[in-house]
Enzyme design. Structure first.
Site, short mmCIF file in Angstrom:
data_model
loop_
_atom_site.label_atom_id
_atom_site.label_comp_id
_atom_site.label_asym_id
_atom_site.label_seq_id
_atom_site.Cartn_x
_atom_site.Cartn_y
_atom_site.Cartn_z
N CYS A 129 0.83 -1.16 -0.10
CA CYS A 129 -0.17 0.14 -0.02
C CYS A 129 0.84 1.22 -0.03
CB CYS A 129 -0.92 0.11 1.20
SG CYS A 129 -0.11 0.05 2.71
N ALA A 167 1.34 -8.97 10.21
CA ALA A 167 2.26 -10.13 9.89
C ALA A 167 3.51 -9.93 8.85
CB ALA A 167 1.65 -11.22 9.73
#
Length: 309
Positions: A129, A167
């Protein structure tokens, strides 16, 4: 042209948002199956309400689904470790894979920068992102003059960072830094992510630093290139915008930069924000929205190329 069949692996927030975008906005793709591993997930329930077929048996359930033969494009919205397992299976079945994880199995893609350079790949990676938000700026600067060093700081709402995002933080920094170089064109890249716990949650904000081999005569060209790229990204991510005009700092005295020695030129600082469209995710989750919006753009272009063959 009839729509190209696609599927999504991952029934979490990103996969669900992408499914809704495909359903409501795409004239080229038809989402036939949403695959997850939790039979009680909100995403699978939403898909069933929308009339999209589902499976809670992951990629195995997708491969065995009656619609498998009609699917040409598969979006993977799971995790980096999961995509490492999915990638060879999708390749074996000759599916186009659009990877929204930081696994980086295939070449990284930032639509506005390099999609035309990889017309034949069957596995493309959406970087991260932060990469989708910031690499266009580095690329814009590199079109004007060499970028010696590019550094990005992506600040996202803590509430928008789910288990998968958390994660993958190590993969985020490595994948984004590498893509700043390979896609953005910087000689060296660095990426930092900040999970902002503010309440109410703040929208995604990004700061991009580019150290460019350019004197003051190039500032106007750099400004125009950055603004043009922001406009281009906003065509598929409407909430993508400059917070303020790019800031130019001329460095006349040599500045020692780790890794490549003394630097003279221009430091360009660009401040961005990304507001989500609110399709499934809250508006503050621009970090997730830019991934699904960019993946949709990439999926549509690859599907159109596939259909034209």
């Amino acid at each position: 042209m009839s729509k190209v069949g696609c599927a999504i692996i991952g029934s979490g927030n990103i996969g669900t948002d992408l499914m809704i975008k495909i359903r409501e906005r795409s004239g080229l793709l038809q989402c036939l199956v949403l695959a997850g591993i939790d039979p009680d997930s909100e995403g699978l329930a939403r898909a069933q309400q929308m009339g999209v077929a589902t499976t809670h048996e992951g990629i195995e359930g997708l491969i065995n689904h009656p619609s498998w033969g009609r699917i040409d494009v598969v979006f993977d919205a799971t995790s980096a470790s999961a995509h490492l397992r999915h990638a060879p299976l999708l390749a074996e079945h000759q599916k186009i894979a659009v990877d929204l994880t930081p696994a980086a199995v295939g070449p990284g893609v930032v639509p506005v920068a390099n999609l035309d350079d990889i017309p034949t790949s069957r596995n493309v990676n959406m970087v991260t992102c932060g990469g989708q938000a910031t690499i266009p700026i580095v690329w814009a600067a590199s079109r004007v003059a060499p970028v010696r060093y590019g550094e990005i700081v992506a600040s996202i709402a803590s509430k928008s960072a789910g288990p998968g995002t958390r994660a993958n933080i190590d993969e985020f920094t490595r994948t984004t830094a590498r893509a700043i170089e390979t896609i953005g064109g910087a000689e060296r890249g660095k990426a930092i992510i900040v999970l902002n716990p503010a309440e109410p949650p703040l929208i995604m904000r990004d700061t991009v630093y580019c150290f460019v081999d350019a004197d003051a005569s190039k500032h106007e060209l750099l400004d125009a290139s950055i603004r043009n790229v922001v406009t281009a990204v906003a065509e598929y991510v409407p909430g993508y915008r400059l917070v303020k005009p790019p800031v130019f700092e001329l460095i006349d005295e040599p500045l020692m930069m780790p890794g490549f020695g003394a630097f003279t030129g221009t430091k360009v600082t660009t401040f961005l924000e990304v507001e989500g469209a609110g399709d499934w995710l809250p508006n503050y989750a621009g970090n997730l929205d830019i991934m699904t919006a960019a993946a949709l753009r990439v999926g549509e272009i690859l599907a159109a190329r596939h259909a034209a063959v």
